[in-house]
Design an enzyme around this catalytic site. Structure first.
Site, PDB file in Angstrom:
ATOM      1  N   GLY A  80       0.915  -1.263   0.444  1.00  0.00           N
ATOM      2  CA  GLY A  80       0.098  -0.206   0.112  1.00  0.00           C
ATOM      3  C   GLY A  80       0.724   1.197   0.126  1.00  0.00           C
ATOM      4  N   GLY A  82       1.566   2.872   2.137  1.00  0.00           N
ATOM      5  CA  GLY A  82       2.137   3.775   3.744  1.00  0.00           C
ATOM      6  C   GLY A  82       3.303   2.674   3.786  1.00  0.00           C
ATOM      7  N   VAL A  85       2.219  -5.256   2.980  1.00  0.00           N
ATOM      8  CA  VAL A  85       1.439  -6.504   3.936  1.00  0.00           C
ATOM      9  C   VAL A  85       1.854  -7.943   3.335  1.00  0.00           C
ATOM     10  CG1 VAL A  85      -0.999  -7.789   4.456  1.00  0.00           C
ATOM     11  CG2 VAL A  85      -0.858  -5.471   3.886  1.00  0.00           C
ATOM     12  N   ASP A 193     -11.643   5.858   5.482  1.00  0.00           N
ATOM     13  CA  ASP A 193     -10.867   5.358   4.432  1.00  0.00           C
ATOM     14  C   ASP A 193     -12.171   3.535   3.859  1.00  0.00           C
ATOM     15  OD1 ASP A 193      -9.085   5.448   2.613  1.00  0.00           O
ATOM     16  OD2 ASP A 193      -7.146   4.026   4.185  1.00  0.00           O
TER      17      ASP A 193
HETATM   18  P1  ATP Z   1      -3.055   2.075   0.755  1.00  0.00           P
HETATM   19  O1  ATP Z   1      -1.891   2.084   1.604  1.00  0.00           O
HETATM   20  O2  ATP Z   1      -3.190   3.307  -0.468  1.00  0.00           O
HETATM   21  O3  ATP Z   1      -4.980   2.192   1.541  1.00  0.00           O
HETATM   22  P2  ATP Z   1      -4.225  -0.157   0.584  1.00  0.00           P
HETATM   23  O4  ATP Z   1      -5.172  -0.120   1.354  1.00  0.00           O
HETATM   24  O5  ATP Z   1      -3.610  -1.063  -0.815  1.00  0.00           O
HETATM   25  O6  ATP Z   1      -3.742   1.018   0.062  1.00  0.00           O
HETATM   26  P3  ATP Z   1      -3.507  -1.808   2.132  1.00  0.00           P
HETATM   27  O7  ATP Z   1      -4.263  -1.831   3.130  1.00  0.00           O
HETATM   28  O8  ATP Z   1      -1.565  -1.726   3.033  1.00  0.00           O
HETATM   29  O9  ATP Z   1      -3.091  -0.522   1.702  1.00  0.00           O
HETATM   30  O10 ATP Z   1      -3.104  -3.476   1.856  1.00  0.00           O
HETATM   31  C1  ATP Z   1      -2.216  -3.682   0.378  1.00  0.00           C
HETATM   32  C2  ATP Z   1      -3.124  -4.866  -0.281  1.00  0.00           C
HETATM   33  O11 ATP Z   1      -2.300  -5.763   0.195  1.00  0.00           O
HETATM   34  C3  ATP Z   1      -4.333  -4.682  -0.285  1.00  0.00           C
HETATM   35  O12 ATP Z   1      -4.665  -4.734  -1.096  1.00  0.00           O
HETATM   36  C4  ATP Z   1      -4.723  -6.538  -0.388  1.00  0.00           C
HETATM   37  O13 ATP Z   1      -4.314  -7.039  -1.635  1.00  0.00           O
HETATM   38  C5  ATP Z   1      -3.417  -7.383   0.944  1.00  0.00           C
HETATM   39  N1  ATP Z   1      -4.172  -7.152   2.290  1.00  0.00           N
HETATM   40  C6  ATP Z   1      -4.193  -6.133   2.559  1.00  0.00           C
HETATM   41  N2  ATP Z   1      -4.311  -6.551   4.055  1.00  0.00           N
HETATM   42  C7  ATP Z   1      -5.064  -8.148   3.788  1.00  0.00           C
HETATM   43  C8  ATP Z   1      -5.345  -9.029   4.852  1.00  0.00           C
HETATM   44  N3  ATP Z   1      -5.537  -9.310   5.898  1.00  0.00           N
HETATM   45  N4  ATP Z   1      -5.431 -10.067   4.325  1.00  0.00           N
HETATM   46  C9  ATP Z   1      -4.650 -10.331   2.746  1.00  0.00           C
HETATM   47  N5  ATP Z   1      -4.646  -9.686   1.925  1.00  0.00           N
HETATM   48  C10 ATP Z   1      -4.815  -8.213   2.427  1.00  0.00           C
END
Ligand code: ATP
Ligand code: MG
Length: 370
Positions: A80, A82, A85, A193
């Site tokens: 993401g 910041g 994952v 968000d």
């Molecule tokens: P931003 O940082 O702009 O909010 P984002 O929501 O895509 O963007 P993250 O929350 O860091 O950023 O998540 C990145 C990606 O990791 C997600 O799009 C998803 O594919 C995966 N992800 C996040 N949380 C989980 C989870 N609990 N289980 C499985 N995959 C996850």
């Protein structure tokens, strides 16, 4: 008698430090020893019910004794703005989790705020909220152990299917509304968000909301605001103009997310077709000054169009709440189709699923026109 997988209350013990005992060689870095029904670490001893099977006890969100050292990294599942994952596996139970690491050097008070926010979903009682097990602060990074959702996010899924037919959307929406209802009415939290990447799916057909709280704390920290405020795409007009906002701002975001899933494109199209927004201010101006987007009436059912309209009212007073939308006609209009989200999420893109997709579209065409 205890439930399967439930742990007995903690009995405090004074264990010698790991390097002073022969037990040390059996311990993980965090000092956890586990043998059959016995689990020992520096927080005490836990015993699993005698009546249980051989499988190790599952970790509960209330178990405050997890340590980063107890996890093996399996692979990176997403990145993401910041952070990163990863899929990780707990060494003792074999359980899988998602480990989200956000690199930042924040002071003690912010860390405490984040920890406080994260505790909210450690006590979540809602099946449509991603469980947060624990958070750590180590070496300038906040690490959060989350429930692993093996289907990834709705944003990932949309890249495969391009758009989601109404019957599936209704089933997805029902679950998101349950999660939002829980956040708003039970926990009194605004998500702030809501977007496709913060809606996670799994092979059981479950849809869960993630990432609330942390972003709010980070965004309110002036030095980090630019990095963590994320996208304005789904932000309600009242938030953009910096006015007061409440739970209804999440309903605006929900409307845009659903419209994007239905049409396959972000509802606010860029001024020049085929190009992105020149800058974020133009997008913000359009959201604030222009009429809200609508679902094309020739492509979607009147119920779906009305649902979207109820979400994207520019004045939050005219916008429906999660509670009201739960009884909107769109939510239950496809119940008789009994769609299976589990197979949709796991088989999407396969030839059989595409065939079924045609059937659904044909069924829709027939019913909407008749
Ligand atoms: P931003 O940082 O702009 O909010 P984002 O929501 O895509 O963007 P993250 O929350 O860091 O950023 O998540 C990145 C990606 O990791 C997600 O799009 C998803 O594919 C995966 N992800 C996040 N949380 C989980 C989870 N609990 N289980 C499985 N995959 C996850
Ligand atoms: Mg996210």
């Amino acid at each position: 008698m205890m439930n399967k997988g439930k742990l007995a209350p903690i009995l405090k013990l004074n264990l010698p430090p790991p390097d002073e005992t022969s037990l040390a060689k059996f311990l993980t870095e965090s000092g956890t020893f586990m043998d059959g029904e016995l689990l020992v670490n520096r927080n005490g001893v836990r015993i699993v019910s005698q009546t249980q099977s051989d499988s190790p006890p599952l970790i509960q969100p209330s178990d405050n004794q997890l340590s980063l050292a107890d996890f093996d990294a399996v692979k990176v599942v997403g990145k993401g703005n910041g952070g990163i994952v990863r899929l990780v596996q707990h060494k003792w139970t074999g359980q899988f989790f998602a480990l989200k690491m956000i690199q930042m050097n924040v002071d003690e008070s912010i860390r405490k705020q984040i920890a406080q926010e994260l505790k909210i979903n450690q006590t979540s009682q809602c099946a449509n909220i991603v469980v947060c097990y624990q958070s750590f602060y180590d070496n300038g990074a906040v690490s959060i152990i989350l429930e692993y959702m093996d289907g990834g996010s709705l944003a990932d899924f949309l890249k495969t299917v391009r758009s989601i037919p109404e019957p599936y959307l209704a089933a997805i929406c029902k679950q998101v509304l349950k999660g939002l209802w829980y956040l708003h009415h039970e926990k009194h939290i605004i998500h702030r968000d809501l977007k496709p990447s913060n809606l996670l799916i799994n092979h059981q057909g479950e849809v869960k909301i993630t990432d609330f709280g942390v972003s709010a704390v980070l965004a309110s920290t002036s030095g980090l605001a630019n990095t963590f405020v994320g996208t304005y795409n789904y932000m309600s007009p009242e938030r953009i103009i910096g006015g007061n906002y409440g739970y209804k701002s999440d309903m605006w975001s929900l409307g845009l997310v659903l419209l994007e899933c239905a049409t396959g494109k972000f509802p606010y199209s860029a001024p020049q077709p085929g190009e992105g927004w020149v800058n974020v201010y133009e997008l913000m101006e359009t959201i604030v000054d222009e009429p809200p987007p609508r679902a094309p009436v020739d492509q979607f059912s009147p119920q779906f169009c009305s649902f979207i309209e109820a979400c994207v009212q520019k004045d939050p007073k005219d916008r429906a709440s999660a509670n009201e939308l739960m009884s909107h006609p769109f939510i239950n209009m496809y119940d008789e189709l009994a769609v299976n989200l589990s197979s949709y999420f796991t088989e999407a893109g396969s030839p059989l699923a595409t065939l079924f997709g045609y059937f659904v579209v044909a069924w829709l065409g027939f019913n909407v026109c008749s």
